[in-house]
Design an enzyme around this catalytic site. Sequence first.
Site, PDB file in Angstrom:
ATOM      1  N   GLU A 125      -1.969   4.338  -9.421  1.00 29.71           N
ATOM      2  CA  GLU A 125      -3.374   4.164  -9.745  1.00 29.71           C
ATOM      3  C   GLU A 125      -3.557   4.060 -11.263  1.00 29.71           C
ATOM      4  O   GLU A 125      -2.716   4.507 -12.039  1.00 29.71           O
ATOM      5  CB  GLU A 125      -4.170   5.359  -9.206  1.00 29.71           C
ATOM      6  N   ASP A 171       5.684   0.224  -8.006  1.00 29.43           N
ATOM      7  CA  ASP A 171       4.704  -0.603  -8.715  1.00 29.43           C
ATOM      8  C   ASP A 171       4.114  -1.605  -7.732  1.00 29.43           C
ATOM      9  O   ASP A 171       4.452  -2.787  -7.745  1.00 29.43           O
ATOM     10  CB  ASP A 171       5.372  -1.311  -9.895  1.00 29.43           C
ATOM     11  N   HIS A 192      -3.062  -0.011  -8.909  1.00 26.52           N
ATOM     12  CA  HIS A 192      -4.100  -0.102  -7.879  1.00 26.52           C
ATOM     13  C   HIS A 192      -5.458  -0.391  -8.511  1.00 26.52           C
ATOM     14  O   HIS A 192      -6.011   0.430  -9.237  1.00 26.52           O
ATOM     15  CB  HIS A 192      -4.149   1.213  -7.101  1.00 26.52           C
TER      16      HIS A 192
END
Length: 1018
Positions: free
Chosen positions: A884, A875, A823
């Site tokens: 993240e 993922d 992310h």
Amino acid sequence: MVNRAASRRASIAAASAAILVAVGLSPASADVVNGDFESTVDPWWTTANLTDSASVDTGALCVDVPGGTANPWDAIVGQDALSLAPGDYVFGFDASSSTGMSTAVGLVQFPVDPWTQLANVTQPLTTEMTRYETSFTVDEDVTGLQTAFQIGGASDPWTFCVDNVSVAPAGVEQVVNGTFDDDLTGWTHYGFVDGSARVEDGTFCATVPAGTTNPWDVALFQDLQLVAGDYSFSFDASAAGPVRAIVQQEGGAYASYGEIAAGNDAEWTHYETSHQANSDPVDPRLGFQVGGAASEWEFCLDNVSYLGGVTVEPYEPETGPRVRVNQVGYLTHGPKEATLVTDATDPVSWELRDSADAVVASGTTVPRGTDESADQNVHAIDFSDVTATGTYTLVADGEASYEFEIGTDAYERLRYDALNYFYLARSGLEIDGDLVGEEYARAAGHVSSPADGVANKGDLDVPCQNAADAAAVYTDEYGWEDCDYTLDVVGGWYDAGDHGKYVVNGGVSTAQLLGTYERTKTAASADLGALGDDTLDLPETGNDVPDVLDEARWQLEFMLAMQVPEGAQFAGMVHHKIHDDGWTGLPLMPANDAQVRELHRPSTAATLNLAATAAQGARLFAPYDEDFADELLAAARSTWAAALATPDLYAPVADGADGGGPYDDDDVSDEFYWAAAELFLTTGEQEFEDYLLASDVDAAADVADGFYWGSLAALAKLDLATVPNDYAHRSTIVDQVIAGADALLAVQEGQEFGLALADDAFEWGSNSAVLNNQVILGTAFDLTGERAYADAVIESMDYLLGRNALNLSYVTEYGDVTSQNQHSRWFAHQLNAELPNPPAGSVAGGPNPDYGTWDPTIQSLYPDQDCAPQLCYVDHIQSWSTNEITVNWNSALSWVASWMADQGQAATEVAPCEVSYTVHGSWPAGYNTQVWITNTSDQAIADWSLTWGYPADDAVSRQAWSAQWSQDGAFVTAESMPWNGSIRPGKRTTIGFIGSPGTLADAPPEQFWVNGAACTTG
């Protein structure tokens, strides 16, 4: 569902099984031919009394029905030869009557006696075209069915019209909890007035704030999984303001898959539309965007439906071969274990094959039963006896693992890749493509002032949080007065995938980078030159300062800038964070962020983070930049005093819903202990030792609990145990560290996949928990030299690099299959092919079974919240709760990667020497030191070179004897003279010098190296 919502649904439902919908909808038919009557009647037929009048001139089939017939079947419109497979279906049509009083019977039936009906819609028709539907089920393949409309039996003539006849597979409901019967399960919201979003009586309602700019500034949404096909989108709403109801791609091109412009009507209204998706939608998100209104208004919603497509098969992650190994490789003389996932309960054979496919080792597996964190039956494979370097595969139970190396040098690369991540996370600096590659080059972000008039508001002149938001979130006795100052806080690291900068998360990250460097002075296995100058890809490299310290300085200077100025409320404390006022979407380069930036209220935790890291930084920078070290120590002292004066100013959880996370923490006893520890280690002053001795934290057996930004006692104790000092309870602290490591070792030994994390300890950022536990275990090895601790660190790295339930390496580009879509707003290749993936050495957050923290992406994959802990990961760039990237996770990886690299490929060595370091006398400006070097090996030591690193700013003066002396920063080197260059086995030599104590604590060094080999200390 409550009565009010039920009555709304009842108002749009007929008394029979048929459903009367006020908005026309044309779902695709299954096998009905020419159900839309666009140009012809064929293949529809009529009874003889209707034939002459049949017409499709209006786009519908209309017939004149004679009066005076006795039965419905005396006048029929129909078609034959409908075939259906087993399944659920919806029979539907639009129909009208010229009189508004006639009845039609729509049928799907067998056309022979006994005329068995599968579907029957008997409805009095209105003069308006109205849709009628009913559902039915077919249990086996059927052919030759008839679709018919029986319209006889009326006394007076009338005209019957029908259109959009369909027999279609029943639509699949794609929305989870669209009736809000299960509170907000499946839904995520942002931007509403704080605390107003709620479910009452089975209906979602929230207050939309005034003054937002865009529809997407305020939204309720959930992510879907869709395939190409026909869909109907519907909902009921009471909305005094504008509503943009949309199903669209989240990110990328933001392609729309269906949209309704609704709202501006406080009365409950039903909305519905239909559309066709010609290809499988990409990352579809259903949302209600309600921002952009000048005035505050109330939004209520119910009965959300997105009907169509197919039932999505339960998500099954692709896990590759069932033989799970460290995909990067194993140290030559370290443990080498693998895990086989199998249904077998008895041992199975295994073979280790080299690159020529030759079998070099074999054996049988050890069944371990079901791993609770993976919900998989597993066997263990141990091939630790193999030490020949090369490339291998492991074969067992008919499957071959991914390739891996024995004798890998990958950890040397990972040491630097993990640290180089931080330069790419820098705010306020142009990222130089010549240093990191053009794909990672980018313009400086957040360097302007709001007054500059550019899109990027920047961090040059940042105001405090706006008064309305501050009043809403700071409801304690402190509140927050209007602040009339701005701060220049350009710099620092972007915390994670957003553009926020946080002192507490940046604080623990800085501490770990500083600790990674400080370990080179204290650990016997440390590679002394590995973290010096010219080792990282930084613009500062070549300035005679270790590069890792240069990188830490970037964050330290930002944290210094976050201090509240004199004369203001909370003067001397540190602002908790700075970030955008409102969330931004992905992708978004830092230089393109147009949101207003705001300083958030100071906190005691943030203030102590600066006190601790500045104190630690002061002793490490002192040999390289005395002025900066003095500035750091002054800040550490002042912020310590400010925290003591205001010990309970907490960051509230409510300040985490509008552009940045809260990082809330209402127990800062550990931060006080950590700051006191670092101040004591740096200054040696009694004030700080007294605080440590009096703290309840000092005696707590808490090291095994690990550490993170909100719990830092263990981090403090690791430094108290390893950094040279004379703390009165130091031996007790060392015992606590060892006891904590023993507890983690027991956990690791019971884990089938070899990780130092308990089955019930997986949570947001679980990989960082593994890494921080590795730091504790690695420190225990540094303190004791016991191989069990080292092996536990190495095996936990196996887990992170592929030996896990998903067969995935969580470190980008380290392994055959790795996380690469973490992310991030700028490492966003998944959304924009022109942007890069995260760089090599970026660690993903990892599996997170804490359902209450899930993002919509992982929610959509596991709507029943039924994933085993290790499987709760994807993922995907939008899965911020599992995937993240953050500075505090990569800082932990940096420490562990450096520790791994230091272990090298050699077998455990016996120390060849012993060093004693004795101060015979001291005075304010100096001390007299004698050093003895004893050869404890069975071979002579020739042309010896002795090295150590001072903890702070001590220095060897020109008055030094019996060696050739030099000092580079903290590190001292004494090289032999011609007359004492050989030390025979069992013999010793002595050297000495007059030392300068500097201004900081002058604890003597405790780790020494001769010719690069670590010595014991006598």
